[in-house]
Scaffold this motif. Structure first.
Motif, mmCIF file in Angstrom:
data_model
loop_
_atom_site.group_PDB
_atom_site.id
_atom_site.type_symbol
_atom_site.label_atom_id
_atom_site.label_comp_id
_atom_site.label_asym_id
_atom_site.label_seq_id
_atom_site.Cartn_x
_atom_site.Cartn_y
_atom_site.Cartn_z
ATOM 1 N N LYS A 79 0.835 -1.204 0.000
ATOM 2 C CA LYS A 79 0.000 0.000 0.000
ATOM 3 C C LYS A 79 0.871 1.256 0.000
ATOM 4 C CE LYS A 79 -3.669 2.350 2.596
ATOM 5 N NZ LYS A 79 -4.495 2.337 3.844
ATOM 6 N N ASP A 80 1.948 1.233 0.790
ATOM 7 C CA ASP A 80 2.887 2.360 0.811
ATOM 8 C C ASP A 80 3.516 2.558 -0.567
ATOM 9 O OD1 ASP A 80 2.432 2.630 3.556
ATOM 10 O OD2 ASP A 80 4.135 1.339 4.071
ATOM 11 N N GLU A 83 1.145 4.109 -2.937
ATOM 12 C CA GLU A 83 1.002 5.534 -2.634
ATOM 13 C C GLU A 83 2.197 6.321 -3.154
ATOM 14 O OE1 GLU A 83 0.501 8.623 1.166
ATOM 15 O OE2 GLU A 83 0.522 6.448 1.520
ATOM 16 N N GLU A 87 1.839 9.431 -5.591
ATOM 17 C CA GLU A 87 2.282 10.758 -5.154
ATOM 18 C C GLU A 87 3.397 11.296 -6.053
ATOM 19 O OE1 GLU A 87 1.073 12.863 -2.839
ATOM 20 O OE2 GLU A 87 -0.582 11.440 -2.664
#
Length: 558
Positions: A79-80, A83, A87
């Motif tokens: 998930k990181d 992201e 981003e």
């Protein structure tokens, strides 16, 4: 040349263990990268290369992957990672991951199954051979030292590992294995990666004539490079890899491949080459603190210049090189290439200017932009890297004393570049609230982002000027696609070259000495684009350079 999105890349390399820790465990993580995306955008980069963050037992700091589909818990979660990609995309930054497919970890499920049953299909995913007369199949030395073969239990079979024994080499002759790897590569590209830096890819093809060669050291072993570096037939694997993965997604791919000349270089990075670009390692073998150069560093400078120029000229009709002065496998550039007494803002900005406008893609390694330095150790026990100990032991066997071996390690160690990033003057340099995984250089209170970010006269601000100029709309075309022409190549200690096209001529002049230098100059100055001093001495016939002065000048088109 067909123009590609990655041609105007300015790449920033991140060693994630040492970049930024956000959860207090002392190890950098993916969230730490996310937290500093604005810093990287401000620096002027548009591509980030992240060293391995896949699941790994960390025998070789992540270059031993046990699961290609998982993020190692020390770095965060999938998930990181999702992201981070998202981003970065918001900031027009592409993400490259490190692709390690010459070998896996010995903890990978494939290798575990291979060891359980040497007759299984997984045993053929690796390179396993019979020993000879109670010895390994041959006397090849691992790149990290010691035999490249590890005996399997009480059998007479051995597996090949060109790196540590925890990194068994994959058998690229096996089509099923190759397809498994391609499936994995496409999984990541479908997530939105911009591409990969491809690790140790020149070793995937081995010459299977496993003969003993004459020993080249007291250990009785030999570095048999011609048998496992760019061996005949490697192109078939590399082309298949490109066609089944990279080409489909218009990926940027950066190959770690040395010893490429002529037609071989063209096959790697030409119009329809296997990869987008390869690193130029011309300067990599040089260490100013070695006895050979200690009292004759200008001779070293001239050698480096000649090697770089040779590689630049040989690649013009092929494609793009990747240009760098630091990475995770080398000591810091100032300590490698500048006499200790001369290391300063001027010499460090000179090094930066020297390579940044070469034809090709400039890479910045984390901390380079603030002038992070080597951190010599007082004892071999202060090092953490497994290969460092193997190299140290080999030096002792070759007859060096412990003091001599430690001194040599302190000159050559790749761990200098792996100390935690120095963000501020706060505890642990702002890297972590916990105990850092590796000692932080004590100079962090003088060298850090916080003290340089708002200082127009800092090294960090100078790097911003470099990226701004190279990506400037008026000059981007000439810096990216312009020809490369050596200048002043017979002047000792001067590294100068011209970048030119039909509309622009820009000359980059670097005085890589601690003496003033006066050069003939009558090319018709139009504009000073960059200067690491506050002044410059130019008249109608000459230019005078101060010690370690670098200038980038637009001159008249002939």
């Amino acid at each position: 040349m067909t123009k590609k999105w990655w041609h105007d890349s300015i790449v920033y390399q991140i060693y994630p263990k040492s970049f930024q820790d956000t959860n207090g465990d002392g190890v950098g993580d993916v969230n730490g990268i996310i937290d500093h995306l604005d810093y990287l955008k401000e620096l002027g980069v548009n591509v980030i290369w992240i060293c391995p963050i896949f699941k790994s037992p960390m025998v070789d700091h992540g270059y031993d992957i046990s699961d290609y589909y998982e993020i190692d818990p020390s770095f965060g979660t999938m998930k990181d990672m999702d992201e981070l990609i998202e981003e970065a995309k918001k900031r027009d930054i592409k993400i490259l991951m490190d692709l390690v497919i010459n070998h896996s970890s010995d903890k990978h499920i494939w290798f575990q199954k291979a060891m359980e049953d040497l007759n299984s299909k997984y045993a053929d995913y690796y390179i396993i051979k019979e020993g000879k007369d109670g010895n390994p199949p041959n006397n090849w030395r691992s790149i990290f030292g010691g035999s490249a073969w590890e005996r399997i239990g009480d059998t007479n079979k051995y597996y090949l590992h060109l790196f540590t024994k925890g990194q068994p080499d994959l058998n690229w002759e096996n089509e099923e294995l190759r397809n498994e790897l391609y499936k994995m590569v496409n999984y990541w590209l479908e997530k939105g990666l911009g591409g990969f830096r491809v690790d140790a890819i020149s070793h995937i093809k081995k010459n299977f004539d496993y003969v003993n060669l004459p020993a080249d050291g007291p250990d009785g072993l030999v570095g048999a490079w011609e048998y496992y570096q760019n061996a005949d037939g490697i192109g078939e694997f590399l082309n298949e890899l490109k066609e089944k993965t990279f080409k489909i997604y218009d990926s940027m791919t950066v190959a770690e491949a040395d010893k490429l000349e002529g037609e071989k270089l063209r096959r790697f990075i030409g119009e329809d080459g296997y990869f987008s670009t390869v690193f130029d390692f011309s300067h990599a073998p040089y260490r100013i603190r070695e006895e050979k150069w200690k009292d004759n560093y200008i001779a070293m400078v001239d050698e480096i210049r000649d090697r770089i120029f040779e590689k630049q000229l040989s690649s013009i009709d092929c494609g793009f090189l990747s240009n760098f002065i630091e990475n995770h496998d080398m000591p810091r550039s100032a300590d490698r290439l500048i006499p200790q007494e001369d290391i300063s803002f001027y010499s460090e900005t000179m090094l930066a200017t020297m390579y940044f406008f070469l034809r090709g893609i400039p890479f910045i390694y984390q901390g380079q932009e603030i002038g992070m330095r080597d951190f010599p150790k007082k004892s071999i026990k202060e090092f953490l890297d497994v290969p460092t100990y193997q190299i140290y032991d080999r030096m002792l066997k070759e007859g060096l004393t412990k003091e001599e071996a430690l001194n040599k390690i302190n000159i050559e160690s790749r761990e200098h570049s792996r100390t935690p990033f120095q963000w501020s003057t706060q505890k642990n340099a702002g890297f972590t609230a916990g105990t850092p995984w590796f000692d932080i250089n004590p100079n962090y209170k003088e060298i850090n982002v916080e003290s340089q970010r708002e200082d127009d006269a800092s090294l960090l601000s100078y790097y911003k000027k470099l990226t701004l100029l190279r990506s400037h709309e008026e000059y981007k075309e000439v810096f990216v696609y312009g020809d490369f022409v050596p200048f002043y190549k017979d002047k000792d200690g001067i590294v100068a070259y011209e970048r030119k096209d039909e509309n622009k001529r820009v000359i980059v002049i670097n005085n890589w000495t601690n003496k003033e230098n006066i050069l003939e100059f009558n090319d018709g100055l139009k504009k000073i684009l960059l200067n690491n001093y506050n002044k410059i001495f130019i008249d109608n016939a000459s230019i005078k350079l101060m010690p370690y002065q670098s200038v980038v000048l637009e001159i008249g088109v002939k």
